[in-house]
Design a protein around this motif. Structure first.
Motif, PDB file in Angstrom:
ATOM      1  N   UNK A  10       7.442  -2.550   8.787  1.00 20.88           N
ATOM      2  CA  UNK A  10       6.802  -1.292   9.149  1.00 20.88           C
ATOM      3  C   UNK A  10       5.836  -1.521  10.301  1.00 20.88           C
ATOM      4  N   UNK A  11       5.779  -0.554  11.176  1.00 16.47           N
ATOM      5  CA  UNK A  11       4.791  -0.573  12.235  1.00 16.47           C
ATOM      6  C   UNK A  11       3.548   0.149  11.727  1.00 16.47           C
ATOM      7  N   UNK A  12       2.462   0.048  12.457  1.00 12.99           N
ATOM      8  CA  UNK A  12       1.217   0.661  12.006  1.00 12.99           C
ATOM      9  C   UNK A  12       1.389   2.157  11.853  1.00 12.99           C
ATOM     10  N   UNK A  33       9.263   5.547  -3.097  1.00 15.50           N
ATOM     11  CA  UNK A  33      10.050   5.636  -1.861  1.00 15.50           C
ATOM     12  C   UNK A  33      10.097   4.279  -1.174  1.00 15.50           C
ATOM     13  N   UNK A  34       8.974   3.582  -1.125  1.00 15.38           N
ATOM     14  CA  UNK A  34       8.970   2.242  -0.539  1.00 15.38           C
ATOM     15  C   UNK A  34       9.785   1.264  -1.384  1.00 15.38           C
ATOM     16  N   UNK A  96       8.656 -11.359  -5.486  1.00 13.14           N
ATOM     17  CA  UNK A  96       7.281 -10.876  -5.334  1.00 13.14           C
ATOM     18  C   UNK A  96       6.446 -11.838  -4.491  1.00 13.14           C
ATOM     19  N   UNK A  97       6.514 -13.126  -4.793  1.00 13.97           N
ATOM     20  CA  UNK A  97       5.698 -14.105  -4.051  1.00 13.97           C
ATOM     21  C   UNK A  97       6.096 -14.153  -2.584  1.00 13.97           C
ATOM     22  N   UNK A  98       7.397 -14.128  -2.305  1.00 16.33           N
ATOM     23  CA  UNK A  98       7.865 -14.152  -0.913  1.00 16.33           C
ATOM     24  C   UNK A  98       7.447 -12.881  -0.185  1.00 16.33           C
ATOM     25  N   UNK A 102       6.012 -11.901   3.541  1.00 14.34           N
ATOM     26  CA  UNK A 102       6.869 -11.234   4.520  1.00 14.34           C
ATOM     27  C   UNK A 102       6.712  -9.721   4.555  1.00 14.34           C
ATOM     28  N   UNK A 103       6.575  -9.116   3.368  1.00 14.85           N
ATOM     29  CA  UNK A 103       6.536  -7.644   3.296  1.00 14.85           C
ATOM     30  C   UNK A 103       5.459  -7.207   2.305  1.00 14.85           C
ATOM     31  N   UNK A 104       4.194  -7.437   2.630  1.00 17.30           N
ATOM     32  CA  UNK A 104       3.105  -7.156   1.673  1.00 17.30           C
ATOM     33  C   UNK A 104       2.923  -5.670   1.372  1.00 17.30           C
ATOM     34  N   UNK A 105       3.592  -4.797   2.149  1.00 24.80           N
ATOM     35  CA  UNK A 105       3.457  -3.357   1.914  1.00 24.80           C
ATOM     36  C   UNK A 105       4.310  -2.872   0.751  1.00 24.80           C
TER      37      UNK A 105
END
Length: 327
Positions: A10-12, A33-34, A96-98, A102-105
């Motif tokens: 995702x971008x800001x 949705x995410x 989850x850990x990865x 990589x994708x904390x959102x």
């Protein structure tokens, strides 16, 4: 149905955007949705729509009511979306850990969803996909059950095929490229009273998507290299380097478009002028856009990856339209 672990960074966000309004007023819905990985939801929805339209174009002589197609399409769409959420949700539960790197959102990585909530969603949607497909015909059963089985083997230990780059890519493009296209066409063709068989148009689209999805499967790991390396997930990017994978993905996509342009001169059942012109323009756009990417910039790589997905989405609109425009 799904794209398994495909990332779409995702971008800001714009704080005034509709997504932010939903996030503030309906936080659970926004997190769900995410969790569903929107780019895979869009891809699944368009593939259902595209194959339904191709089946409709092939069955125009059967004099079947359009409502038959509409109801068949809605049933298949909801079923496939349930399967999609099961597959991408299971992948997140095991990563989850990865994903925190990589994708904390994503909801599990950020803590918006607990593991219990994640498992509840996955089990409900997976069960719905299996049961609903069984109520709609053998071809949808084959499509959904095969996708769910491969998606489970992709993410779940002890098999966890995503650990191996060749097997991971094979899982992704076999489902998205072959199983979904052939299975959905056969399902819709059956619902519309067509004869058993797959026309050349569907084989052409299947081959295009099969190869295109391979490019997505190898490109998706470029933004995720840090987390994959930390947790010992072997990918083509780690083995070959980001630049080599970028060039390989662009070459594969180029071959896809050149192949479809060539098919326009020989393939019956499509409008050749529309097919050739549209794909030639997209090929030029692909190269123009790729020459502007700085691989040292994660945001630019993310934007180009989003662009590739948009090209993928567009194919499920352009190719069915070429079939419908055939006289």
């Amino acid at each position: 149905m799904s794209q398994f672990s495909s990332s779409q960074p995702s971008l800001a966000p714009n704080h005034a955007s509709p997504a932010n309004l939903i996030q503030r007023r309906f936080p659970w819905l926004y997190a769900f949705w995410k969790f569903s990985r929107p780019h895979t939801i869009i891809g699944t929805s368009l593939s259902v729509l595209g194959l339904a339209l191709i089946a409709w174009a092939e069955s125009r002589g059967n004099q079947v009511s359009l409502w038959v197609l509409v109801w068949a399409g809605l049933g298949a769409l909801f079923t496939c979306l349930c399967g999609n959420i099961y597959i991408v949700g299971l992948n997140q539960l095991e990563d989850v850990a990865i994903d925190r790197v990589n994708k904390p959102h994503l909801p599990l990585a950020s803590g918006e969803f607990s593991r219990q909530q994640g498992w509840t969603i996955v089990l409900i949607t997976g069960s719905l996909a299996l049961v609903l497909s069984a109520l709609q015909g053998q071809f949808l059963v084959a499509t959904v059950w095969a996708s769910v089985l491969i998606g489970t083997a992709y993410s779940l230990p002890p098999i966890r095929l995503k650990r191996f780059p060749i097997w991971a890519a094979l899982c992704i493009f076999s489902v998205r490229g072959a199983i979904v296209n052939l299975g959905l066409f056969l399902h819709f063709n059956q619902q519309l009273g067509g004869n058993f068989g797959i026309p050349a148009t569907v084989w052409a689209l299947t081959l295009f998507v099969l190869v295109f999805t391979f490019a997505i499967a190898i490109f998706k790991d470029i933004p995720d290299i840090e987390g994959d390396r930390r947790y010992h997930i072997s990918t083509f990017t780690i083995r070959l380097g980001a630049a080599a994978v970028f060039k390989l993905a662009r070459l594969v996509l180029t071959l896809c478009y050149l192949g479809m342009i060539a098919a326009g001169f020989f393939l019956t059942g499509v409008n050749p002028v529309f097919l050739v012109t549209s794909h030639a323009l997209l090929l030029m756009l692909l190269w123009w856009r790729s020459m502007r990417v700085d691989l040292q910039s994660k945001s630019e790589v993310a934007r180009f990856y989003q662009f590739i997905w948009k090209l993928f989405f567009l194919e499920y609109l352009l190719f069915p339209l070429a079939c419908l425009l055939h006289g």
